[in-house]
Design an enzyme around this catalytic site. Structure first.
Site, PDB file in Angstrom:
ATOM      1  CD1 TRP A  55     -13.322  -3.468 -15.599  1.00  8.01           C
ATOM      2  CD2 TRP A  55     -11.447  -4.050 -14.550  1.00  8.01           C
ATOM      3  NE1 TRP A  55     -13.585  -3.510 -14.249  1.00  8.01           N
ATOM      4  CE2 TRP A  55     -12.458  -3.868 -13.589  1.00  8.01           C
ATOM      5  CE3 TRP A  55     -10.172  -4.433 -14.125  1.00  8.01           C
ATOM      6  CZ2 TRP A  55     -12.228  -4.038 -12.228  1.00  8.01           C
ATOM      7  CZ3 TRP A  55      -9.961  -4.595 -12.771  1.00  8.01           C
ATOM      8  CH2 TRP A  55     -10.971  -4.399 -11.843  1.00  8.01           C
ATOM      9  CE  LYS A  80     -12.346   6.549   1.602  1.00  4.59           C
ATOM     10  NZ  LYS A  80     -13.174   5.413   1.415  1.00  4.59           N
ATOM     11  NE  ARG A 111      -9.056   3.250 -20.525  1.00  9.21           N
ATOM     12  CZ  ARG A 111      -9.917   4.227 -20.308  1.00  9.21           C
ATOM     13  NH1 ARG A 111      -9.522   5.311 -19.685  1.00  9.21           N
ATOM     14  NH2 ARG A 111     -11.168   4.136 -20.713  1.00  9.21           N
ATOM     15  CB  CYS A 148     -11.146  -2.222 -22.048  1.00  9.10           C
ATOM     16  SG  CYS A 148     -12.313  -3.456 -21.470  1.00  9.10           S
ATOM     17  CE  LYS A 195      -8.513  -0.149  -4.480  1.00  4.29           C
ATOM     18  NZ  LYS A 195      -9.360   0.888  -3.871  1.00  4.29           N
ATOM     19  CG  HIS A 234     -26.774   7.853  24.863  1.00 13.18           C
ATOM     20  ND1 HIS A 234     -27.529   7.732  26.012  1.00 13.18           N
ATOM     21  CD2 HIS A 234     -27.665   8.010  23.853  1.00 13.18           C
ATOM     22  CE1 HIS A 234     -28.809   7.795  25.705  1.00 13.18           C
ATOM     23  NE2 HIS A 234     -28.920   7.968  24.400  1.00 13.18           N
ATOM     24  CD  GLU A 270     -16.503   5.237   2.622  1.00 14.44           C
ATOM     25  OE1 GLU A 270     -16.387   4.362   3.493  1.00 14.44           O
ATOM     26  OE2 GLU A 270     -15.713   5.361   1.671  1.00 14.44           O
ATOM     27  CD  GLU A 328      -9.219   4.964   3.418  1.00 18.39           C
ATOM     28  OE1 GLU A 328      -8.627   3.883   3.421  1.00 18.39           O
ATOM     29  OE2 GLU A 328     -10.319   5.111   2.864  1.00 18.39           O
ATOM     30  CG  ASN A 376     -13.419   1.334 -22.898  1.00 19.45           C
ATOM     31  OD1 ASN A 376     -13.827   0.654 -21.970  1.00 19.45           O
ATOM     32  ND2 ASN A 376     -13.229   2.636 -22.784  1.00 19.45           N
ATOM     33  N   GLY A 377     -16.248  -0.502 -23.445  1.00 16.43           N
ATOM     34  CA  GLY A 377     -17.628  -0.079 -23.214  1.00 16.43           C
ATOM     35  C   GLY A 377     -18.532  -1.282 -23.004  1.00 16.43           C
TER      36      GLY A 377
HETATM   37  C1  AGP Z   1     -11.436   1.974   2.056  1.00 17.24           C
HETATM   38  O1  AGP Z   1     -11.044   3.161   1.526  1.00 17.24           O
HETATM   39  C2  AGP Z   1     -10.403   0.934   2.156  1.00 17.24           C
HETATM   40  N1  AGP Z   1      -9.594   0.816   1.025  1.00 17.24           N
HETATM   41  C3  AGP Z   1     -10.872  -0.373   2.773  1.00 17.24           C
HETATM   42  O2  AGP Z   1     -11.669  -0.102   3.877  1.00 17.24           O
HETATM   43  C4  AGP Z   1     -11.603  -1.377   1.847  1.00 17.24           C
HETATM   44  O3  AGP Z   1     -12.889  -0.919   1.564  1.00 17.24           O
HETATM   45  C5  AGP Z   1     -11.652  -2.744   2.549  1.00 17.24           C
HETATM   46  O4  AGP Z   1     -10.341  -3.205   2.726  1.00 17.24           O
HETATM   47  C6  AGP Z   1     -12.459  -3.759   1.788  1.00 17.24           C
HETATM   48  O5  AGP Z   1     -11.932  -4.004   0.527  1.00 17.24           O
HETATM   49  P1  AGP Z   1     -12.772  -4.794  -0.558  1.00 17.24           P
HETATM   50  O6  AGP Z   1     -13.957  -3.986  -0.889  1.00 17.24           O
HETATM   51  O7  AGP Z   1     -11.817  -4.965  -1.712  1.00 17.24           O
HETATM   52  O8  AGP Z   1     -13.145  -6.108   0.065  1.00 17.24           O
END
Ligand code: AGP
Length: 610
Positions: free
Chosen positions: A74, A487, A27, A2, A605, A506, A483, A490, A98-99
């Site tokens: 938050w 990263k 935050r 928060c 996001k 394969h 993962e 993207e 906050n905490g």
């Molecule tokens: C990853 O860096 C992305 N932002 C994306 O793959 C994300 O993880 C995916 O859209 C799922 O989002 P969520 O965890 O909010 O469901």
């Protein structure tokens, strides 16, 4: 996570607090509130939602006064609502916090037995009630604060006002950031510098175990035992935008560095190293239901799906429950076999991903018991999880590329694995204590792994010119390879593929050439030797080897072009340690390429549409 802000001076406090809160909104933003002192009376205004909702509520008649505190929330304990919004009042005492207070339920129980009435579901209210109770028992405000600080366990950055001490603002810190700003005839507190940077650049950073006493004419500090503490102000040479990112160039980098703290917040108050127990308050599964589970089905998208892949190994090996992982977008359209003995675990940072929500509804419709792992309290996914939610407590993630959400999701799955193992009798006490000890050592190891950043910056400069990367790993680390590749894709727009090492021959082996860096993950687990063979195969075809490893091995040094070392934990938690340098490598490459790291092209996001 928060945001708090506080002011004591001679200007109207309301405008200063609102301005500060707007700069802290990153935050947390599910509810907001302020408290302003006017002639020995504290007026509180709180609203569910963002700061603009509070402003609309106040409608141009702001509370008057020149001393006050503000909070943007938050949620961790208690859903976002006006009654759970801070500030919290108990008698003449008002608190913003906050905490996380770990022992809030036992303190609350004692206070209720002593006749105190609580009005919220928060852990914060116990701080206000406890301090006020101590004053009822005859203590002065500062003694009441010191006594409370010694009783509460957990993390807190707190601002406190008293109607019986109207010219003073008190602040206390333990394991949460808190800065004091020094002005001319006015002084400030804030969770973070940007909130007060428009008013002063003279800052004092509080340490754990310290209390600040702010009045218009100065600030004094003491520890929780009352011993005076001498502090030296620092002149902050930051612009407000840099300050909001904590001095980091991008939110993503800030969030990468926040991970040791975020992971600590995930397990804080949920483990007992003495008894080997795990407490997951948000779970509503009865013991009978836990024993009934025949199969676990994890569904998620993107990074959360990768966390699910790690989770599969954890749940199968610790709790001995057959576990499958599916992409939510696939699951919802494939007529899945789900029954009443299936535990559906939906994972989502935002809790708003359309495919994950739809797949969860589909699983529930077919009779599964549904739980979710979410970062955002009261998100749509959290609300449709009939057997409860385990919140990751990572704090808001602003960078589109998920970082701290991922490592806290794995941490949560690890807690879930231990929780189920305890109730199903698949791990004895000693084994569970060992696993909990490993978890407690994890944040320190993560700090060490972040120290590789300088080396990774140099590597990024050397390798950013390549247009394609291959990531190889085996076993549980394969998910981390996926993962790491995601990263890189993207945020740097470089093509990257991840493969389990055993699959190399394969197909992907045809790609190996001196033009393609191959990122290899090693953690000294049961497939270590097999990974070394994969490395030989790459080497003998002139491939470049960038190795990220938890094992010191001269053979690896001989073969590899680059070796990045991280500390080794048990194989489940080493996945988290290995993730950090992969995030940093992707970050530094993207930064050199000058891409929009926090908002990469074509991405959002929260993917709230199919
Ligand atoms: C990853 O860096 C992305 N932002 C994306 O793959 C994300 O993880 C995916 O859209 C799922 O989002 P969520 O965890 O909010 O469901």
């Amino acid at each position: 996570m928060c945001g708090i802000v506080g002011y004591v001076g001679s200007s109207p406090a309301y405008a200063i607090l609102i301005d500060g809160l707007k700069r802290l909104e990153y935050r947390g933003y599910d509810s907001t509130g302020i408290a302003v002192m006017d002639s020995g009376r504290i007026e509180i205004a709180r609203a569910k939602g963002k700061i603009r909702d509070l402003e609309a509520m106040v409608k141009g008649v702001p509370p008057a006064g020149t001393v006050g505190v503000g909070h943007t929330r938050w949620a961790t304990h208690g859903r976002p609502s006006e009654t759970n919004a801070h500030p919290h009042r108990a008698g003449r005492t008002v608190v913003v916090h906050n905490g996380i207070i770990e022992n809030y339920s036992s303190i609350k129980k004692t206070l209720i037995e002593a006749g105190r009435t609580f009005t919220s579901e928060t852990d914060t209210e116990v701080i206000a009630q406890l301090i006020d109770k101590h004053m009822d028992d005859g203590m002065t405000p500062i003694d009441a604060i010191r006594a409370a600080c010694r009783e509460i366990k957990g993390s807190f950055a707190t601002g406190v006002l008293f109607e019986n001490d109207p010219a003073t603002l008190y602040a206390m810190r333990n394991e949460c950031p808190l800065v004091v700003g020094l002005g001319q005839g006015e002084n400030f507190i804030a969770s973070d510098i940007p909130a007060i940077l428009n008013h002063t650049r003279q800052m004092i950073f509080m340490n754990d175990g310290e209390i600040a006493i702010l009045r218009t004419d100065g600030v004094t500090f003491m520890d929780f035992d009352g011993n005076p503490v001498k502090k030296t102000p620092r002149l902050m040479d930051l612009n407000p935008v840099m300050a909001e990112k904590g001095g980091y160039k991008h939110f993503m980098l800030k969030e990468i560095y926040e991970q040791p703290r975020a992971v600590t917040d995930t397990f804080r108050g949920r483990i007992s190293p003495e008894t080997g127990e795990v407490f997951l308050d948000g779970l509503l599964l009865s013991d009978e239901e836990v024993r009934r589970i025949k199969r676990v089905l994890i569904i998620a998208c993107g990074t959360s799906y990768h966390a699910g892949l790690v989770g599969r190994r954890i749940l199968e090996e610790l709790a001995r429950i057959p576990t499958e992982v599916d992409l939510a977008s696939e699951f919802r359209y494939r007529n899945p076999i789900v029954g009443e003995d299936t535990l559906l675990v939906s994972i989502s940072q935002s809790g708003e991903t359309a495919d994950t929500i739809a797949a969860t509804h589909e699983g529930a419709r077919r009779g599964a018991m549904v739980i979710s792992i979410c970062n955002v309290i009261e998100s749509s996914l959290a609300r449709c999880s009939d057997r409860g939610v385990i919140y990751t407590h990572a704090g808001p993630e602003i960078g589109v590329a998920s970082t701290k959400a991922f490592t806290t999701q794995i941490t949560t799955l690890y807690l879930l694995g231990l929780y189920l193992a305890e109730r199903r009798g698949t791990l004895d006490v000693e084994a569970r204590k060992q696993f909990i000890g490993d978890l407690m050592r994890l944040p320190g190891m993560m700090e060490k792994a972040l120290e590789t950043s300088k080396k990774l910056e140099r590597m990024a400069r050397a390798y950013e010119k390549y247009t394609s990367f291959l990531y190889l790993a085996r076993g549980i680390n394969t998910a981390i390879a996926y993962e790491g590749a995601l990263k890189l894709k993207e945020i740097s727009y470089i093509h990257a593929e991840a493969y389990p090492g055993g699959e190399m021959k394969h197909g992907p082996i045809a790609l190996i050439s001196e033009e393609m860096p191959v990122v290899v993950l090693l953690s000294g687990d049961r497939v270590y030797e097999k990974m070394l063979s994969n490395m030989e195969e790459v080497r003998s075809r002139d491939g470049m080897l960038l190795v990220f490893t938890a094992v010191e091995d001269p053979m690896v040094e001989d073969m590899a072009d680059e070796v990045v070392y991280v500390p080794m934990n048990n194989e489940y938690l080493t996945t988290i340690v290995l993730t950090l340098p992969l995030q940093l490598l992707a970050y530094h490459i993207a930064d050199f390429k000058g891409t929009d790291v926090d908002q990469p092209r074509n991405l959002a996001k929260s993917v709230t549409v199919e």
